[in-house]
Design a protein around this motif. Structure first.
Motif, PDB file in Angstrom:
ATOM      1  N   VAL A   1       0.615  -1.197   0.253  1.00  0.00           N
ATOM      2  CA  VAL A   1      -0.127  -0.119   0.006  1.00  0.00           C
ATOM      3  C   VAL A   1       1.125   0.594   0.347  1.00  0.00           C
ATOM      4  CG1 VAL A   1      -1.228   1.145   0.910  1.00  0.00           C
ATOM      5  CG2 VAL A   1      -1.877  -0.419   0.894  1.00  0.00           C
ATOM      6  N   GLU A   2       1.738   1.436   0.729  1.00  0.00           N
ATOM      7  CA  GLU A   2       2.584   2.640   0.716  1.00  0.00           C
ATOM      8  C   GLU A   2       3.505   2.447  -0.934  1.00  0.00           C
ATOM      9  OE1 GLU A   2       4.521   5.674   1.788  1.00  0.00           O
ATOM     10  OE2 GLU A   2       2.446   4.442   3.323  1.00  0.00           O
ATOM     11  N   ALA A   3       3.945   1.685  -1.447  1.00  0.00           N
ATOM     12  CA  ALA A   3       5.104   1.859  -2.340  1.00  0.00           C
ATOM     13  C   ALA A   3       2.863   2.164  -3.385  1.00  0.00           C
ATOM     14  CB  ALA A   3       5.246   0.603  -2.809  1.00  0.00           C
ATOM     15  N   GLY A   4       2.194   2.104  -3.542  1.00  0.00           N
ATOM     16  CA  GLY A   4       1.157   2.314  -4.477  1.00  0.00           C
ATOM     17  C   GLY A   4       1.070   3.938  -3.776  1.00  0.00           C
ATOM     18  N   ARG A   5       1.357   4.537  -2.232  1.00  0.00           N
ATOM     19  CA  ARG A   5       1.177   6.034  -2.208  1.00  0.00           C
ATOM     20  C   ARG A   5       2.397   7.318  -2.703  1.00  0.00           C
ATOM     21  NH1 ARG A   5      -1.039   4.260   3.541  1.00  0.00           N
ATOM     22  NH2 ARG A   5      -2.516   4.437   3.394  1.00  0.00           N
ATOM     23  N   LEU A   6       3.383   6.196  -2.803  1.00  0.00           N
ATOM     24  CA  LEU A   6       4.460   7.065  -2.817  1.00  0.00           C
ATOM     25  C   LEU A   6       4.557   7.253  -4.695  1.00  0.00           C
ATOM     26  CD1 LEU A   6       7.214   4.926  -0.843  1.00  0.00           C
ATOM     27  CD2 LEU A   6       6.890   7.693  -0.624  1.00  0.00           C
ATOM     28  N   LEU A   7       4.455   6.225  -5.473  1.00  0.00           N
ATOM     29  CA  LEU A   7       4.541   6.212  -6.727  1.00  0.00           C
ATOM     30  C   LEU A   7       3.237   7.117  -7.689  1.00  0.00           C
ATOM     31  CD1 LEU A   7       4.149   2.482  -7.931  1.00  0.00           C
ATOM     32  CD2 LEU A   7       5.962   4.083  -8.341  1.00  0.00           C
ATOM     33  N   LYS A   8       2.130   7.125  -6.631  1.00  0.00           N
ATOM     34  CA  LYS A   8       0.787   7.763  -7.084  1.00  0.00           C
ATOM     35  C   LYS A   8       1.174  10.122  -6.371  1.00  0.00           C
ATOM     36  CE  LYS A   8      -3.736   9.506  -5.856  1.00  0.00           C
ATOM     37  NZ  LYS A   8      -5.077   9.356  -4.907  1.00  0.00           N
ATOM     38  N   GLU A   9       2.638   9.813  -5.663  1.00  0.00           N
ATOM     39  CA  GLU A   9       2.431  11.301  -5.453  1.00  0.00           C
ATOM     40  C   GLU A   9       3.046  11.831  -6.213  1.00  0.00           C
ATOM     41  OE1 GLU A   9       4.912  13.484  -1.728  1.00  0.00           O
ATOM     42  OE2 GLU A   9       3.889  11.437  -1.601  1.00  0.00           O
ATOM     43  N   ARG A  10       4.869  10.506  -6.475  1.00  0.00           N
ATOM     44  CA  ARG A  10       5.566  10.606  -6.927  1.00  0.00           C
ATOM     45  C   ARG A  10       5.235  11.133  -8.395  1.00  0.00           C
ATOM     46  NH1 ARG A  10       9.896   7.684  -3.480  1.00  0.00           N
ATOM     47  NH2 ARG A  10      10.071   8.513  -1.666  1.00  0.00           N
ATOM     48  N   SER A  11       4.347  10.352  -8.989  1.00  0.00           N
ATOM     49  CA  SER A  11       4.334  10.461 -10.468  1.00  0.00           C
ATOM     50  C   SER A  11       2.996  11.706 -10.720  1.00  0.00           C
ATOM     51  CB  SER A  11       3.279   8.680 -11.240  1.00  0.00           C
ATOM     52  OG  SER A  11       2.674   8.558 -10.341  1.00  0.00           O
ATOM     53  N   ASN A  12       2.896  12.852  -9.173  1.00  0.00           N
ATOM     54  CA  ASN A  12       2.001  13.294  -9.547  1.00  0.00           C
ATOM     55  C   ASN A  12       0.419  12.411 -10.083  1.00  0.00           C
ATOM     56  OD1 ASN A  12       3.166  15.910  -8.806  1.00  0.00           O
ATOM     57  ND2 ASN A  12       4.284  15.820 -10.622  1.00  0.00           N
ATOM     58  N   GLY A  13       0.150  11.173  -9.563  1.00  0.00           N
ATOM     59  CA  GLY A  13      -1.697  10.511 -10.044  1.00  0.00           C
ATOM     60  C   GLY A  13      -1.117  10.048 -11.220  1.00  0.00           C
ATOM     61  N   GLU A  14      -0.473  10.470 -11.699  1.00  0.00           N
ATOM     62  CA  GLU A  14       0.197   8.782 -13.201  1.00  0.00           C
ATOM     63  C   GLU A  14       0.012   7.861 -13.594  1.00  0.00           C
ATOM     64  OE1 GLU A  14      -0.502  10.646 -16.309  1.00  0.00           O
ATOM     65  OE2 GLU A  14      -0.933  12.032 -15.545  1.00  0.00           O
TER      66      GLU A  14
ATOM     67  N   SER B   1     -10.518   2.830  -2.598  1.00  0.00           N
ATOM     68  CA  SER B   1     -10.425   3.964  -1.667  1.00  0.00           C
ATOM     69  C   SER B   1      -9.748   5.203  -2.058  1.00  0.00           C
ATOM     70  CB  SER B   1     -11.735   4.123  -0.803  1.00  0.00           C
ATOM     71  OG  SER B   1     -10.653   3.524   0.123  1.00  0.00           O
ATOM     72  N   GLU B   2      -8.396   4.907  -1.829  1.00  0.00           N
ATOM     73  CA  GLU B   2      -7.349   5.691  -1.998  1.00  0.00           C
ATOM     74  C   GLU B   2      -6.824   6.672  -3.206  1.00  0.00           C
ATOM     75  OE1 GLU B   2      -4.106   5.313   0.483  1.00  0.00           O
ATOM     76  OE2 GLU B   2      -5.110   4.853   2.499  1.00  0.00           O
ATOM     77  N   GLY B   3      -7.064   5.707  -4.788  1.00  0.00           N
ATOM     78  CA  GLY B   3      -7.442   6.415  -5.560  1.00  0.00           C
ATOM     79  C   GLY B   3      -5.401   5.394  -6.732  1.00  0.00           C
ATOM     80  N   LEU B   4      -5.832   4.121  -5.864  1.00  0.00           N
ATOM     81  CA  LEU B   4      -4.266   3.645  -6.277  1.00  0.00           C
ATOM     82  C   LEU B   4      -4.596   2.416  -7.351  1.00  0.00           C
ATOM     83  CD1 LEU B   4      -2.834   3.350  -2.984  1.00  0.00           C
ATOM     84  CD2 LEU B   4      -2.528   5.299  -4.376  1.00  0.00           C
ATOM     85  N   LEU B   5      -5.777   2.395  -7.646  1.00  0.00           N
ATOM     86  CA  LEU B   5      -5.833   0.674  -8.936  1.00  0.00           C
ATOM     87  C   LEU B   5      -6.991   1.446  -9.876  1.00  0.00           C
ATOM     88  CD1 LEU B   5      -7.699  -1.434  -6.028  1.00  0.00           C
ATOM     89  CD2 LEU B   5      -5.446  -0.924  -6.737  1.00  0.00           C
ATOM     90  N   TYR B   6      -5.839   1.471 -10.922  1.00  0.00           N
ATOM     91  CA  TYR B   6      -6.387   1.481 -12.294  1.00  0.00           C
ATOM     92  C   TYR B   6      -7.928   1.218 -13.151  1.00  0.00           C
ATOM     93  CZ  TYR B   6      -6.325   3.930 -17.015  1.00  0.00           C
ATOM     94  OH  TYR B   6      -7.117   3.782 -18.494  1.00  0.00           O
ATOM     95  N   LYS B   7      -9.326   1.837 -13.299  1.00  0.00           N
ATOM     96  CA  LYS B   7     -10.046   1.213 -13.368  1.00  0.00           C
ATOM     97  C   LYS B   7     -10.627   0.496 -14.840  1.00  0.00           C
ATOM     98  CE  LYS B   7     -15.562   1.430 -12.283  1.00  0.00           C
ATOM     99  NZ  LYS B   7     -16.753   1.845 -11.644  1.00  0.00           N
ATOM    100  N   THR B   8     -10.049  -0.922 -15.467  1.00  0.00           N
ATOM    101  CA  THR B   8     -10.569  -1.203 -16.885  1.00  0.00           C
ATOM    102  C   THR B   8     -10.686  -2.784 -16.257  1.00  0.00           C
ATOM    103  OG1 THR B   8      -9.506  -1.249 -18.516  1.00  0.00           O
ATOM    104  CG2 THR B   8      -7.965  -1.558 -16.551  1.00  0.00           C
ATOM    105  N   THR B   9     -11.119  -3.227 -17.441  1.00  0.00           N
ATOM    106  CA  THR B   9     -11.750  -4.990 -17.692  1.00  0.00           C
ATOM    107  C   THR B   9     -10.616  -5.580 -17.378  1.00  0.00           C
ATOM    108  OG1 THR B   9     -13.931  -3.472 -18.564  1.00  0.00           O
ATOM    109  CG2 THR B   9     -12.631  -6.186 -18.587  1.00  0.00           C
ATOM    110  N   MET B  10     -10.350  -6.411 -17.258  1.00  0.00           N
ATOM    111  CA  MET B  10      -9.424  -7.121 -17.315  1.00  0.00           C
ATOM    112  C   MET B  10      -9.224  -7.853 -18.744  1.00  0.00           C
ATOM    113  SD  MET B  10      -7.359  -7.818 -14.792  1.00  0.00           S
ATOM    114  CE  MET B  10      -6.958 -10.111 -14.894  1.00  0.00           C
ATOM    115  N   MET B  11      -8.390  -8.215 -19.303  1.00  0.00           N
ATOM    116  CA  MET B  11      -7.723  -9.352 -19.829  1.00  0.00           C
ATOM    117  C   MET B  11      -8.373  -8.220 -21.478  1.00  0.00           C
ATOM    118  SD  MET B  11      -8.939 -12.831 -18.719  1.00  0.00           S
ATOM    119  CE  MET B  11      -7.962 -13.180 -17.111  1.00  0.00           C
ATOM    120  N   GLN B  12      -8.476  -7.363 -21.279  1.00  0.00           N
ATOM    121  CA  GLN B  12      -9.030  -6.195 -22.392  1.00  0.00           C
ATOM    122  C   GLN B  12      -7.844  -5.193 -23.166  1.00  0.00           C
ATOM    123  OE1 GLN B  12     -11.737  -7.278 -23.835  1.00  0.00           O
ATOM    124  NE2 GLN B  12     -12.126  -8.122 -22.843  1.00  0.00           N
TER     125      GLN B  12
END
Length: 443
Positions: A174-187, A243-254
């Motif tokens: 979870v912490e890795a996800g937070r760091l990636l989100k912060e340092r990439s400006n949410g990208e 809820s913290e926005g660390l997951l990109y919403k998209t359909t699997m295997m598409q």
């Protein structure tokens, strides 16, 4: 593509015959006909091996591999043909997981392979048939035992100065996800979430739930998911990630999932080792950047990813005229090191699917330690084998779990759609399971 596969199959057949491959199995006489195999995934690649073997042993028998969308769809098709008396339309083999085996074995549509497998069990990895065993009887031959692992894009972690080693625990994940989100400006997103059944299937039943020591039923078959601490731990983690926005919403295997991943928006996949084939086939820009490590652990539980087993199950067609041929085919695929390795090498060349063997002797062969260009020189095969260490126990499977999965997944889907909180989703699962199923029959 069909022409290419046909040419490749011809080449393999000629190679097999000229080298006298498959000659270790005594030939028997089989009636003219077609051996039909149901499987999810891309069974046309397995057919390359299967057809070469069968044509050598029984030249008058054809092999047909039928792709089924899900194992549940395959089970339903088998059951419907049986109920309609359409025995000629039933396959000789269906690839199943534990839930599917419980379902079809309880309907007496599978053949018991206990005596056959017990005599050769020492040749295979320990526990290979655990998920296929019901009340001491074995209902499937092990095809693959694949761990839950963590795939990650090493280039992304290096770019944003995040140490992948921190992902050995779920808190660190979870912490890795937070760091990636912060340092990439949410990208950059840590991983993905799917609005369909795949979220429960891969994040839930096969991933977080067994690792969190979660339960749907207690030992007496009573519904406990609403009060279970393991369930709260597992689905609570998923809630935190989403809820913290660390997951990109998209359909699997598409395609959109693969495009986002190749464009550097998705950094990891916590999923079964089978995902290797989809990465290799669909990612080109980031090939060479990927690595694999053992699944993170919940520190309060301490066990790694639960292995997911698939089984080569013999269907009771009534006549069962190809039973011995099917057993010989399965055994050759699992123990013929020379041919299996040659087939895997070809799969890697064309980005086709394959899995680690379950035979102890084959796993020890140096071929299964070789480095992979896609994984930057890391040996994915060895990484997969390492992922089987310190495993979590899989969730107990009952005859009611197929229906339970439908109920639970529907609530998860509403959560992902923003229609309810995770707490509401868990409460609704509990209520619906109690109303629609009541008590499960424990194995």
């Amino acid at each position: 593509m069909k022409k290419f596969l046909s040419l490749m199959l011809t080449a393999i057949l000629l190679l097999s015959l000229s080298a006298c491959f498959f000659g270790v199995v005594a030939k028997e006489t089989y009636p003219d006909g077609t051996l039909v195999i149901y499987s999810t995934g891309q069974p046309q690649f397995r057919k390359i091996y299967y057809e070469a073997f069968v044509k050598n042993q029984a030249p008058n028998v054809d092999v047909e591999t039928v792709q089924i969308e899900t194992m549940a769809a395959g089970r339903q098709k088998v059951s419907m043909n049986y109920l309609a008396g359409a025995y000629d339309d039933m396959p000789e083999v269906i690839m199943l997981d534990a839930i599917g085996i419980v379902d079809l074995a309880s309907a007496e549509l599978l053949l018991d392979v206990t005596d056959y497998y017990t005599a050769i069990a020492d040749e295979f990895v320990e526990g290979a048939v655990s998920d296929a065993t019901i009340n001491g009887r074995i209902w499937g031959l092990p095809d693959a035992v694949r761990p839950q692992v963590l795939f990650y894009n090493a280039a992304i972690f290096e770019e944003y100065d995040v140490d992948p080693a921190m992902m050995s625990t779920f808190d660190g994940y979870v912490e890795a996800g937070r760091l990636l989100k912060e340092r990439s400006n949410g990208e950059v997103y840590l991983s993905y979430v799917c609005p369909t059944t795949y979220t429960w299937r891969y994040w839930g039943r096969r991933g977080l739930m067994p690792q969190a020591n979660a339960h749907i039923w207690d030992e007496n078959g009573n519904v406990v998911i609403g009060q279970d601490e393991g369930t709260k731990r597992a689905l609570g983690l998923l809630d935190t990630l989403y809820s913290e926005g660390l997951l990109y919403k998209t359909t699997m295997m598409q395609p959109p999932l693969y495009e986002a991943t190749d464009n550097g928006k998705i950094a990891t996949f916590y999923i079964g080792a089978f995902w290797d084939e989809f990465l290799r086939k669909n990612l080109t820009k980031t090939a060479g950047d990927w690595r694999v490590m053992n699944a993170p652990v919940f520190e309060e539980v301490g066990t790694g990813g639960a292995p997911v087993s698939t089984f080569f199950c013999l269907v009771d067609t009534g006549t069962n005229e190809y039973v011995q041929l099917v057993k010989d085919l399965w055994y050759d695929f699992q123990t013929n090191t020379e041919d299996r390795n040659a087939w895997v090498a070809e799969m890697e060349r064309i980005n086709g699917p394959y899995s680690n063997p379950v035979a102890v002797e084959m796993l020890a062969h140096p071929f299964w330690q070789e480095p992979s260009k896609f994984y930057g020189g890391q040996s994915f095969r060895k990484g997969e084998a390492d992922g089987l260490s310190n495993p979590s126990a899989n969730m107990v499977v009952t005859p009611q779990d197929a229906e339970a999965d439908t109920i639970i997944s529907a609530e998860i889907e509403k959560y992902v759609a923003g229609e309810q909180t995770m707490e509401q989703a868990i409460a609704n699962m509990d209520r619906e399971l109690k109303i629609r199923i009541g008590k499960a029959e424990m194995p």
